[in-house]
Design an enzyme around this catalytic site. Structure first.
Site, mmCIF file in Angstrom:
data_model
loop_
_atom_site.group_PDB
_atom_site.id
_atom_site.type_symbol
_atom_site.label_atom_id
_atom_site.label_comp_id
_atom_site.label_asym_id
_atom_site.label_seq_id
_atom_site.Cartn_x
_atom_site.Cartn_y
_atom_site.Cartn_z
ATOM 1 N N ARG A 16 0.833 -1.201 0.000
ATOM 2 C CA ARG A 16 0.000 0.000 0.000
ATOM 3 C C ARG A 16 0.867 1.250 0.000
ATOM 4 O O ARG A 16 0.877 2.022 -0.948
ATOM 5 C CB ARG A 16 -0.946 -0.005 1.219
ATOM 6 N N HIS A 211 6.415 3.906 13.019
ATOM 7 C CA HIS A 211 6.428 3.913 11.555
ATOM 8 C C HIS A 211 7.477 4.939 11.119
ATOM 9 O O HIS A 211 7.204 6.132 11.071
ATOM 10 C CB HIS A 211 5.031 4.290 11.045
ATOM 11 N N HIS A 213 10.460 6.545 8.518
ATOM 12 C CA HIS A 213 10.939 6.704 7.145
ATOM 13 C C HIS A 213 12.444 6.955 7.183
ATOM 14 O O HIS A 213 12.983 7.476 8.152
ATOM 15 C CB HIS A 213 10.227 7.866 6.458
ATOM 16 N N CYS A 244 6.043 9.887 0.978
ATOM 17 C CA CYS A 244 4.879 10.715 1.273
ATOM 18 C C CYS A 244 4.625 11.617 0.061
ATOM 19 O O CYS A 244 5.572 12.220 -0.447
ATOM 20 C CB CYS A 244 5.111 11.559 2.523
ATOM 21 N N ASN A 253 9.955 4.380 3.253
ATOM 22 C CA ASN A 253 9.912 3.817 4.601
ATOM 23 C C ASN A 253 11.187 3.022 4.866
ATOM 24 O O ASN A 253 11.881 2.605 3.946
ATOM 25 C CB ASN A 253 8.724 2.856 4.730
#
Length: 312
Positions: A16, A211, A213, A244, A253
């Protein structure tokens, strides 16, 4: 360094978060075979797609087709990202094909407006309805807070503002809160300070997920800092895919295989077959036709036998 968790959970978000940031749309057939490969690496949680408007993110316009075509082991939990009630309606048409949803908003007004064209309060109003309906449907719910560690438009994001949003999401039904370092602004000292504060603000009934990056090359250091203060749930993307959409330059990520390699070498169990995961990244590299950012996919897993790593 404190006592590290013996085992961690990793949710793979590449299908995703990664695929939606590619400039070209990946063929549905390729998405399905990549997800099927990931599901056989020992990963137990995979975010497979998002029910966003196809005209907004055409790369994920085939969400329903992907969900219906993938074949994963029974012990793999699949999640989808839903932006609003309309997205939830579309997702629920395929309720038997997934187990969890994620919803999202930003901790800064500027980023939230740039990303979804809404104020934070407007987003929360809609997400309360989404979370309530999803829980009623028997789905596990995660609320993701972007720019939790800093905003490229506003700079410092107060930790208490993030905690307030997290409490709103918890009270609306989120069982897990993901704290997103959306543009790679976090540093290890900040991570060590913020997660204990957020844990205190939320209590022990909510799972906290990190999460990170790798925009500025600090993602693995931040993973270690989070581990050091007891975080045992992470989101990552194979091949370091992702980023993003706003602003420009927010690269991928942290690579799942880099996280798995570091943790396993430290004795922290992930349950993931690293060579099989590297195969999946190689498949993605071939589909995309370009090198990927993952270090382990380039160098291969650590080989303590003294033999040269097998080329991939």
């Amino acid at each position: 360094m404190g006592e590290l968790p013996q085992r961690v959970k990793i949710r793979e978000v590449g299908p995703r978060d990664g695929f939606q940031n590619e400039p070209e749309t990946i063929d549905t057939f390729d998405k399905v075979r990549l997800i099927d490969q990931l599901a056989r690496t020992g990963l137990r949680r995979i975010e497979v797609t998002s029910f966003v408007r196809p005209d907004v993110i055409p790369q994920l316009a085939d969400a329903a087709a992907v969900l219906e075509a993938i074949e994963v082991p029974d012990d793999v939990a699949l999640s989808v990202l839903v932006p609003n009630e309309r997205g939830l309606d579309r997702a629920l048409e395929h309720r038997d094909r997934f187990h969890e949803i994620s919803v999202f908003l930003s901790a800064s007004e500027s980023h939230n407006r740039a990303n979804v064209n809404r104020s934070i309060e407007e987003s929360l109003t809609g997400l309360r309805l989404v979370l309530g309906r999803a829980r009623d449907a028997g789905l596990r719910c995660e609320g993701v807070i972007s720019t939790s560690f800093g905003c490229p438009y506003e700079g410092v994001v107060p930790a208490e503002r993030v905690a307030e949003i997290a409490r709103e999401l918890r009270d609306a039904g989120a069982q897990e809160i993901g704290f997103g370092d959306t543009t790679g602004m976090a540093n290890p000292r900040q991570v060590r300070e913020l997660f204990p504060a957020w844990r205190e603000a939320l209590g022990d009934d909510v799972e906290l997920t990190a999460h990170f990056h790798n925009t500025r090359g600090q993602a693995l250091a931040n993973v270690l800092a989070a581990l050091d203060v007891g975080v045992a749930s992470f989101e990552s993307s194979f091949g370091e895919l992702g980023g993003c959409p706003v602003p420009a330059g927010a690269t991928g990520n942290v690579a799942t295989e880099d996280v798995v390699s570091m943790l396993e070498e430290m004795g922290v169990r992930t349950g993931i077959d690293l060579p099989a995961l590297v195969v999946a990244t190689g498949m993605a590299r071939d589909v995309l036709g370009r090198p990927l950012g993952s270090h382990v996919a380039t160098a291969g897993p650590v080989d303590w036998s003294g033999a040269a790593p097998t080329s991939r």
